[in-house]
Motif scaffolding. Structure first.
Motif, PDB file in Angstrom:
ATOM      1  N   SER A 154     -13.689  11.939   6.068  1.00  0.00           N
ATOM      2  CA  SER A 154     -12.980  11.744   7.453  1.00  0.00           C
ATOM      3  C   SER A 154     -11.734  12.608   7.379  1.00  0.00           C
ATOM      4  N   VAL A 155     -11.718  13.445   8.396  1.00  0.00           N
ATOM      5  CA  VAL A 155     -10.553  14.248   8.364  1.00  0.00           C
ATOM      6  C   VAL A 155      -9.455  14.055   9.736  1.00  0.00           C
ATOM      7  N   GLU A 156      -8.266  13.798   9.495  1.00  0.00           N
ATOM      8  CA  GLU A 156      -7.302  13.740  10.783  1.00  0.00           C
ATOM      9  C   GLU A 156      -6.361  14.802  10.397  1.00  0.00           C
ATOM     10  N   PRO A 157      -5.544  15.430  11.542  1.00  0.00           N
ATOM     11  CA  PRO A 157      -4.125  16.223  11.331  1.00  0.00           C
ATOM     12  C   PRO A 157      -3.289  15.554  10.514  1.00  0.00           C
ATOM     13  N   TRP A 158      -2.430  16.147   9.535  1.00  0.00           N
ATOM     14  CA  TRP A 158      -1.529  15.581   8.538  1.00  0.00           C
ATOM     15  C   TRP A 158      -0.298  15.863   9.487  1.00  0.00           C
ATOM     16  N   GLN A 159       0.414  14.511   9.725  1.00  0.00           N
ATOM     17  CA  GLN A 159       1.654  14.407  10.509  1.00  0.00           C
ATOM     18  C   GLN A 159       2.613  13.768   9.434  1.00  0.00           C
ATOM     19  N   ALA A 160       3.495  14.296   8.734  1.00  0.00           N
ATOM     20  CA  ALA A 160       4.169  13.579   7.702  1.00  0.00           C
ATOM     21  C   ALA A 160       4.959  12.341   8.267  1.00  0.00           C
ATOM     22  N   ASN A 161       5.640  12.495   9.428  1.00  0.00           N
ATOM     23  CA  ASN A 161       6.296  11.272   9.966  1.00  0.00           C
ATOM     24  C   ASN A 161       5.561  10.045  10.148  1.00  0.00           C
ATOM     25  N   GLU A 162       4.224  10.563  10.825  1.00  0.00           N
ATOM     26  CA  GLU A 162       3.309   9.466  11.335  1.00  0.00           C
ATOM     27  C   GLU A 162       2.796   8.741   9.970  1.00  0.00           C
ATOM     28  N   GLY A 206      -9.498  11.077   3.517  1.00  0.00           N
ATOM     29  CA  GLY A 206      -9.518   9.894   2.969  1.00  0.00           C
ATOM     30  C   GLY A 206     -10.975   9.384   3.038  1.00  0.00           C
ATOM     31  N   PRO A 207     -11.431   8.541   2.184  1.00  0.00           N
ATOM     32  CA  PRO A 207     -13.052   8.263   2.040  1.00  0.00           C
ATOM     33  C   PRO A 207     -13.404   7.373   3.492  1.00  0.00           C
ATOM     34  N   SER A 208     -14.694   7.615   3.275  1.00  0.00           N
ATOM     35  CA  SER A 208     -15.616   6.849   4.349  1.00  0.00           C
ATOM     36  C   SER A 208     -16.672   6.392   3.472  1.00  0.00           C
ATOM     37  N   ASP A 209     -17.656   5.849   4.219  1.00  0.00           N
ATOM     38  CA  ASP A 209     -18.796   5.410   3.268  1.00  0.00           C
ATOM     39  C   ASP A 209     -19.486   6.753   2.751  1.00  0.00           C
ATOM     40  N   VAL A 243      -2.881   4.610   3.996  1.00  0.00           N
ATOM     41  CA  VAL A 243      -2.989   6.242   4.590  1.00  0.00           C
ATOM     42  C   VAL A 243      -3.601   6.751   3.222  1.00  0.00           C
ATOM     43  N   ALA A 244      -3.854   7.952   3.473  1.00  0.00           N
ATOM     44  CA  ALA A 244      -4.335   8.851   2.324  1.00  0.00           C
ATOM     45  C   ALA A 244      -3.743  10.489   2.211  1.00  0.00           C
ATOM     46  N   PRO A 245      -3.432  10.722   1.239  1.00  0.00           N
ATOM     47  CA  PRO A 245      -2.742  12.105   1.078  1.00  0.00           C
ATOM     48  C   PRO A 245      -3.659  13.035   1.358  1.00  0.00           C
ATOM     49  N   ILE A 260      -3.016   3.450  -4.573  1.00  0.00           N
ATOM     50  CA  ILE A 260      -2.620   4.620  -5.273  1.00  0.00           C
ATOM     51  C   ILE A 260      -2.510   5.958  -4.267  1.00  0.00           C
ATOM     52  N   LEU A 261      -3.600   5.940  -3.228  1.00  0.00           N
ATOM     53  CA  LEU A 261      -3.719   6.941  -2.375  1.00  0.00           C
ATOM     54  C   LEU A 261      -2.338   6.844  -1.513  1.00  0.00           C
ATOM     55  N   ASP A 262      -2.272   5.536  -0.842  1.00  0.00           N
ATOM     56  CA  ASP A 262      -1.279   5.458   0.005  1.00  0.00           C
ATOM     57  C   ASP A 262       0.021   5.658  -0.622  1.00  0.00           C
ATOM     58  N   LEU A 263       0.581   5.468  -2.006  1.00  0.00           N
ATOM     59  CA  LEU A 263       1.737   6.103  -2.458  1.00  0.00           C
ATOM     60  C   LEU A 263       1.770   7.594  -2.407  1.00  0.00           C
ATOM     61  N   TRP A 264       0.726   8.194  -2.910  1.00  0.00           N
ATOM     62  CA  TRP A 264       0.727   9.683  -2.902  1.00  0.00           C
ATOM     63  C   TRP A 264       0.864  10.161  -1.353  1.00  0.00           C
ATOM     64  N   ALA A 265       0.389   9.549  -0.436  1.00  0.00           N
ATOM     65  CA  ALA A 265       0.446   9.919   0.949  1.00  0.00           C
ATOM     66  C   ALA A 265       1.970   9.716   1.424  1.00  0.00           C
ATOM     67  N   ARG A 266       2.562   8.739   1.008  1.00  0.00           N
ATOM     68  CA  ARG A 266       4.005   8.265   1.381  1.00  0.00           C
ATOM     69  C   ARG A 266       4.878   9.488   0.473  1.00  0.00           C
ATOM     70  N   TRP A 267       4.580   9.703  -0.648  1.00  0.00           N
ATOM     71  CA  TRP A 267       5.479  10.594  -1.694  1.00  0.00           C
ATOM     72  C   TRP A 267       5.409  11.946  -0.869  1.00  0.00           C
ATOM     73  N   THR A 268       4.103  12.507  -0.765  1.00  0.00           N
ATOM     74  CA  THR A 268       4.051  14.081  -0.304  1.00  0.00           C
ATOM     75  C   THR A 268       4.546  13.912   1.099  1.00  0.00           C
TER      76      THR A 268
END
Length: 882
Positions: free
Chosen positions: A42-50, A34-37, A58-60, A848-856
Motif C-alpha cells: 500500500s502506498v501513500e504520499p510521504w508527509q514528514a510532519n504528518e 507499509g504492508p497489507s495482506d 506508521v511505516a518508513p 520497529i517500522l514506526d520508529l524508523w518512520a519517526r526517525w527518518t
C-alpha cells in the motif's frame, strides 16, 4: 494519516527505483510503504510532519523498511551438532514478533512476566521460532522437523545418542514437549499434560535418552488467586539494618495478593517423562526454579524458591534451597540455603570460602563433585588473612596456603562420606571431567598467571600442564578446551565451568584439543586467525592441526567432527561475502549453507575508519559509512550514533580494539543506523572515551564528551564529508543519556534521537553504569551529568522514544515524560513516543517500522535543505546503486 500495516519481509523489488526518485528529488518524493495482506504494497504520499503527529503505527520509506526487515533470520550457521557430528540443528525464525502476540495479557510479578493463559514465562510466548531444520554435516541436506499445527517452538535439544531432537511446542493455551526423529523429522508429543514453564524454562534429557526431566502443571492445581476487589491495606515497605545499596528496579512485588499469585504460578510438579508418555512424578509440587537430573536418572538436583518474598528486590533475588531428590520424592540432602538477598552489605559478615563451590554431577551420575577449601584456622592459631591472600604472594610451593580439594560425594550423600579426589594448595578456579571420568582438567590462577593441568586421580597425584598464560599475554593465549561434543567457543575464556560437561580427547585418550583466535597487534592491517591445537596430555607437546587464513577473509571453526582425520565445520566470511558454513577435510571444502546477502548495496557502501586526536592528545576511532556511489568531496548531512564508555587511560582504551576483525562481514540488525545511507546521509559512529583515574572517570564526563564530538566534527569537516550545519546525534540507553547531554552542553547538532534513556541521575542515587560513588559522595558529578538540570540549554530538536515496560535498571519509562514536560515548558522543539509493552529496546514489527518512520521524518524536517544549504548527491555513473 498513515495507518499501521504489516508487510511481507521479502526484499523490495522496487528499491532501485525508489532510490532513484530520492536522489533526484529528496525524501519528500518518497512514499511511506507499509504492508497489507500478502505481498501487496500500500502506498501513500510521504508527509514528514504528518508522520510525526500520527497517533497510529506508521511505516518508513520503502528502502528503510526493506533494510530493517530483511529476512536475515533465514541465514544459517551450523554450530549445534548432535553426538557424532552427523547433523546440525537450526531454529527457523520468521522475523520480529507482531504486536498481536506481544500484547497478549500477562502478569507482571517482580520482574517476572507470565503468560498466565499458557502457564509459561512470557519470553517463551514472544521469543520463539516457527520451525527446526536439521542439516547433514556431510552434504548440507536438510530435514525439516514436523512442528504441530498452531505451535511455535523453542529450546530444541539433541538426545544423548544424537538420533532425536526434543523441543518445546508452544500453543496459545499450553506448552508441551515433542520429540522428533532426526532422519525423518517426524515428531510426536511426549507430555500427557502441559508443562509449567514459568520458572523452569527448559528441560533435561537423562544420559540414556530414555526420559526427560521437566516441570508439569500439577494435576490437582487449585484455582488461580483472585485479586481482592477492595484493598486490604496500604503497600508497605520498611528499611532494614545494614548498608543497603539497591539498584532502581523497574518491577517489584507490591501486595500480599501478588505474593500468593507468584507462588501459584511457580508451584509445579517435577516429573520424569518417558518417550512413551509415561510420567513418573518426583516429590510433591513445589516452587521449583531449577532442575538438573543425574545422568543415571535416579536423582535430581532441585532448586526451590522459598518464602518470605520481598517488596524491595525482584524475584530473581528471592531466597531458595538447593537440594538433591531421589526419584521416589525423598529429599536426600540440602546442598545450600540462601535467604532473600535484599542487598544489605555487612563488612563484618565475610563469606565463608570453605563452602562447597561448583557442585555438579560426576560423569557417571553416581556422585556429586565440588570444590572445597579447608576451613580457616582460628585467629589465635595464625593469621587468617594470610590464608586467603593472593596466591601470588605465597612462596613457590604455596606453603602457608590452605588446601583446596576436588571432592567426590557418592549417593545417598550421607554426612562425612565426601572424599578428596585431588588436592592442591593453589585455589582451583574450575574443573572439567573427560567423558569417561578418568581425567579431570583443573584451572588455577596465581595472581596474573593462569594454568590448566590434567590429573588422573586413579594413577597418582601427578599433574600434567596443558597450558599456561599470563593476563598480559593477550596475543599468545592457548584458546579454550574443546568440549566433548566438538563444539568450539570461537574465542578465549578462562577455563570451563565445573563438573561433567566433557572434554574432547583423542581416540587413545592421550591428547586434548584447544581452539581459539590469535589476534594481530595491528588489527587494522591484519585480521585474526582461528586455530585448533592438539596437546599431548603427559608431555604438553602441541601440534597445530588447523589454522585459518586472514587474508581478505575471516574463518572460524564452529565444530570439530573428527580431530584426528582433520574434519571441521568452518564458517567463512569476508567484508563482501555473507558467512557460509563449510565442511573442511584436508584441502577439500564442501559448502553446506546457502546464506543470502539481503542488502548488497549496504554491504558495498563505502566505509572509512580512522583515528581522531583530541586536543589533549587522546586518540580514538571513528567509523563513517557513506552512500553507495559516494563521490569524494561531497558534503552530506550526517547522523552520529554513539555510546560513551569509561577508561582510565589510553592503554585501556586501545585494548578494546584488539579483537577487531577487518575481514568480518557487516553485521546489520533491525536498528542499524547504516540504513540511513540509502537516504543520502553519512552515518558516523565515533567512539566516545570518557577518561580519568579509576573510580573517578566521570569527573571528566562533560569535558570529554564535548571534546570527543568536536574533534570528530572538525576531522570530518576537514575531509569534506559532512555539512556541519546539518548534523544529527543519537543513541540508545546510555547513548540516549549522552545524546541529550551533548545537546544541552554543545551547539553542534540540529536534531537528536534518544531512546530508553536516563535523563536525571539523581533518580539513580546508588551508582550507575561504571560510576560506583553514591550521589551523596559525588553530588556535583551526578548533577552535572543530568541533562534534565540543563534542559533550558537544549540546542536543536530532540526526539525521545521509550518502551513502557522498560525493565533495565536505571532507565525507568518515567524519564522521558519528565524531560518532555520540562522541554515543553521551556518552549523547546521536542517529540516523545512511548511504545506499549516494549522493554529496553523495540521488539515488535510494528514498533520497529514506526520508529524508523519517526526517525527518518524527524531528520527530514530538521536536517533537510533550506534556502542557505544544498544537498547534492552525485554518482560517478550518474545513477543509483543496483
Amino acid at each position: 494519516m498513515i495507518r499501521t500495516r504489516v508487510r511481507n519481509s521479502r526484499p523490495c523489488a522496487g528499491l532501485t527505483t525508489a532510490l532513484a526518485v530520492f536522489f533526484a528529488f529528496g525524501p519528500a518524493a518518497l512514499f511511506a510503504q507499509g504492508p497489507s495482506d500478502g505481498d501487496t504494497i500500500s502506498v501513500e504520499p510521504w508527509q514528514a510532519n504528518e508522520v510525526l503527529s500520527a497517533e497510529e503505527f506508521v511505516a518508513p520509506p520503502g528502502p528503510i523498511a526493506e533494510a530493517a526487515l530483511a529476512p536475515r533470520w533465514l541465514n544459517v550457521s551450523l554450530s549445534n551438532p548432535n553426538a557424532g557430528g552427523t547433523w546440525f540443528m537450526d531454529e527457523v525464525g520468521d522475523g520480529p514478533v507482531g504486536m498481536d502476540t506481544f500484547s497478549k495479557p500477562f502478569h507482571e510479578l517482580g520482574g517476572m512476566f507470565i503468560d498466565f493463559a499458557a502457564n509459561r514465562d512470557r519470553r517463551l510466548t514472544i521469543r520463539n521460532n516457527v520451525g527446526i531444520d536439521l542439516y547433514s554435516s556431510a552434504d548440507g541436506r536438510k530435514v525439516s522437523v514436523d512442528v504441530p499445527d498452531g505451535a511455535r517452538v523453542s529450546g530444541p535439544s539433541w538426545s544423548p545418542d544424537g538420533a532425536s531432537v526434543a523441543f518445546f511446542a508452544h500453543f496459545g493455551d499450553a506448552t508441551h514437549i515433542y520429540v522428533a526423529d532426526a532422519e525423518s523429522g517426524d515428531s510426536r508429543r511426549v507430555t500427557p499434560r502441559p508443562v509449567l514453564a514459568t520458572m523452569v524454562t527448559s528441560f533435561e534429557w537423562t544420559a540414556d535418552g530414555a526420559a526427560i526431566a521437566t516441570v508439569l502443571v500439577p494435576e490437582d492445581r487449585p484455582a488461580m488467586p483472585v485479586e481482592p476487589a477492595i484493598p486490604m491495606g496500604p503497600q508497605v515497605k520498611k528499611t532494614e539494618d545494614g548498608d543497603n545499596r539497591l539498584r532502581t528496579y523497574a518491577s517489584l512485588m507490591e501486595t500480599p495478593y501478588q505474593e500468593d499469585l507468584l507462588e501459584w504460578h511457580a508451584t509445579g510438579q517435577l516429573a520424569m517423562v518417558g518417550l512413551d508418555g509415561d510420567v513418573t512424578e518426583v516429590g510433591q509440587p513445589a516452587m521449583i526454579r531449577g532442575i538438573e537430573p543425574a545422568p543415571t536418572g535416579r536423582h535430581v538436583r532441585v532448586e526451590r524458591m522459598t518464602r518470605p518474598f520481598s517488596y524491595v528486590v525482584p524475584v530473581r533475588s528471592f531466597g531458595g534451597v538447593d537440594e538433591v531428590w531421589a526419584v521416589d520424592g525423598s529429599v536426600l540432602v540440602e546442598l545450600d540455603s540462601e535467604p532473600v538477598d535484599t542487598g544489605i552489605r555487612d563488612d563484618d559478615d565475610d563469606d565463608d570460602d570453605s563452602e562447597r563451590r561448583q557442585v555438579a554431577w560426576s560423569p557417571d551420575g553416581t556422585a556429586l563433585t565440588f570444590l572445597q577449601m579447608d576451613p580457616a584456622p582460628p585467629e589465635d592459631e595464625g593469621d587468617a588473612a594470610a590464608d586467603t591472600a593472593d596466591p601470588a604472594d605465597e612462596d613457590e610451593e604455596g606453603e602457608g596456603r590452605r588446601m583446596d580439594h576436588l571432592m567426590v560425594w557418592p549417593a545417598p550423600f550421607d554426612e562425612g562420606t565426601a572424599t578428596p579426589l585431588y588436592s592442591n594448595r593453589a585455589r582451583m578456579q574450575s574443573y572439567t571431567f573427560s567423558d569417561d571420568g578418568e581425567m579431570v582438567v583443573i584451572t588455577s590462577r596465581r595472581g596474573q598467571q593462569t594454568s590448566q593441568y590434567a590429573v588422573f586421580p586413579a594413577e597418582s597425584d601427578s599433574t600434567y600442564t596443558l597450558a599456561e598464560w599470563s593476563a598480559d599475554d593477550f596475543y599468545d593465549r592457548p584458546g579454550s578446551l574443546v568440549s566433548g561434543d566438538g563444539t568450539v567457543s570461537g574465542g578465549f575464556r578462562f577455563g570451563g565451568g565445573g563438573g561433567s560437561q566433557g572434554i574432547l580427547t583423542s581416540s587413545d585418550g592421550g591428547s586434548v584439543y584447544y581452539a581459539g583466535v590469535r589476534y594481530d597487534e595491528d588489527p587494522m592491517t591484519n585480521g585474526p586467525r582461528s586455530f585448533v591445537d592438539r596437546v599431548e596430555i603427559r608431555t604438553g607437546e602441541k601440534e597445530r592441526i588447523f589454522e585459518s587464513s586472514n587474508q581478505g577473509a575471516s574463518e572460524r571453526v564452529s565444530a570439530i567432527l573428527d580431530a584426528e582425520a582433520g574434519v571441521f565445520i568452518v564458517d567463512r566470511e569476508s567484508p563482501r561475502a555473507v558467512p557460509q558454513s563449510f565442511r573442511v577435510e584436508g584441502d577439500a571444502r564442501v559448502q553446506l549453507t546457502e546464506n543470502v546477502d539481503y542488502t548488497p548495496d549496504l554491504t558495498a557502501a563505502p566505509v572509512e575508519r580512522f583515528v581522531v586526536t583530541r586536543p589533549d592528545g587522546f586518540r580514538f576511532r571513528v567509523t563513517v559509512t557513506l552512500p553507495p556511489g559516494y563521490v569524494e568531496g561531497t558534503r552530506l548531512p550526517a547522523m552520529f550514533w554513539f555510546y560513551p564508555r569509561e577508561y582510565d587511560g589510553q592503554e585501556s582504551y586501545d585494548e578494546r580494539a584488539r579483537t577487531y576483525d577487518r575481514n568480518a562481514f557487516p553485521s546489520f540488525g533491525t536498528r542499524s543506523m547504516e540504513y540511513l545511507v540509502r537516504l543520502g546521509y553519512a552515518v558516523v559512529e565515533p567512539d566516545a572515551p570518557i577518561v580519568g583515574p579509576q573510580g573517578r572517570m566521570n569527573d571528566n564526563y562533560e569535558h570529554d564528551l564535548r571534546n570527543n564530538l568536536a574533534a570528530v566534527i572538525d576531522e570530518l569537516d576537514r575531509r569534506e564529508i559532512i555539512d556541519r550545519q546539518r548534523l544529527g546525534l543519537g543513541g540508545h540507553s546510555y547513548g540516549a543519556f549522552s545524546t541529550v547531554n551533548a545537546m544541552v552542553h554543545t551547539p553542534f547538532f540540529k536534531a537528536g534521537i534518544a531512546g530508553d534513556g536516563n535523563y536525571n541521575r539523581t533518580l539513580t542515587p546508588m551508582a550507575f553504569q561504571s560510576e560506583r560513588r553514591l550521589l551523596w559522595e559525588a553530588r556535583d558529578v551526578y548533577l552535572s551529568m543530568s541533562p534534565f538540570m540543563y534542559a533550558n540549554n537544549l540546542t536543536g530538536a530532540l526526539l525521545m522514544y521509550h518502551g513502557l515496560q522498560d525493565q533495565n535498571v536505571g532507565t525507568h519509562p518515567s524519564h522521558a515524560p519528565r524531560l518532555f514536560h520540562a522541554l515543553n515548558g521551556l518552549n523547546k522543539d521536542a517529540a516523545m513516543y512511548l511504545y506499549p509493552f516494549e522493554d529496553h529496546g523495540p521488539a515488535t514489527r510494528e514498533t520497529i517500522l514506526d520508529l524508523w518512520a519517526r526517525w527518518t521524518a524527524w531528520l527530514e524536517v530538521h536536517l533537510g535543505p533550506d534556502e542557505t544549504t544544498t544537498r547534492p548527491i552525485t554518482f560517478e555513473d550518474g545513477s543509483p546503486p543496483n
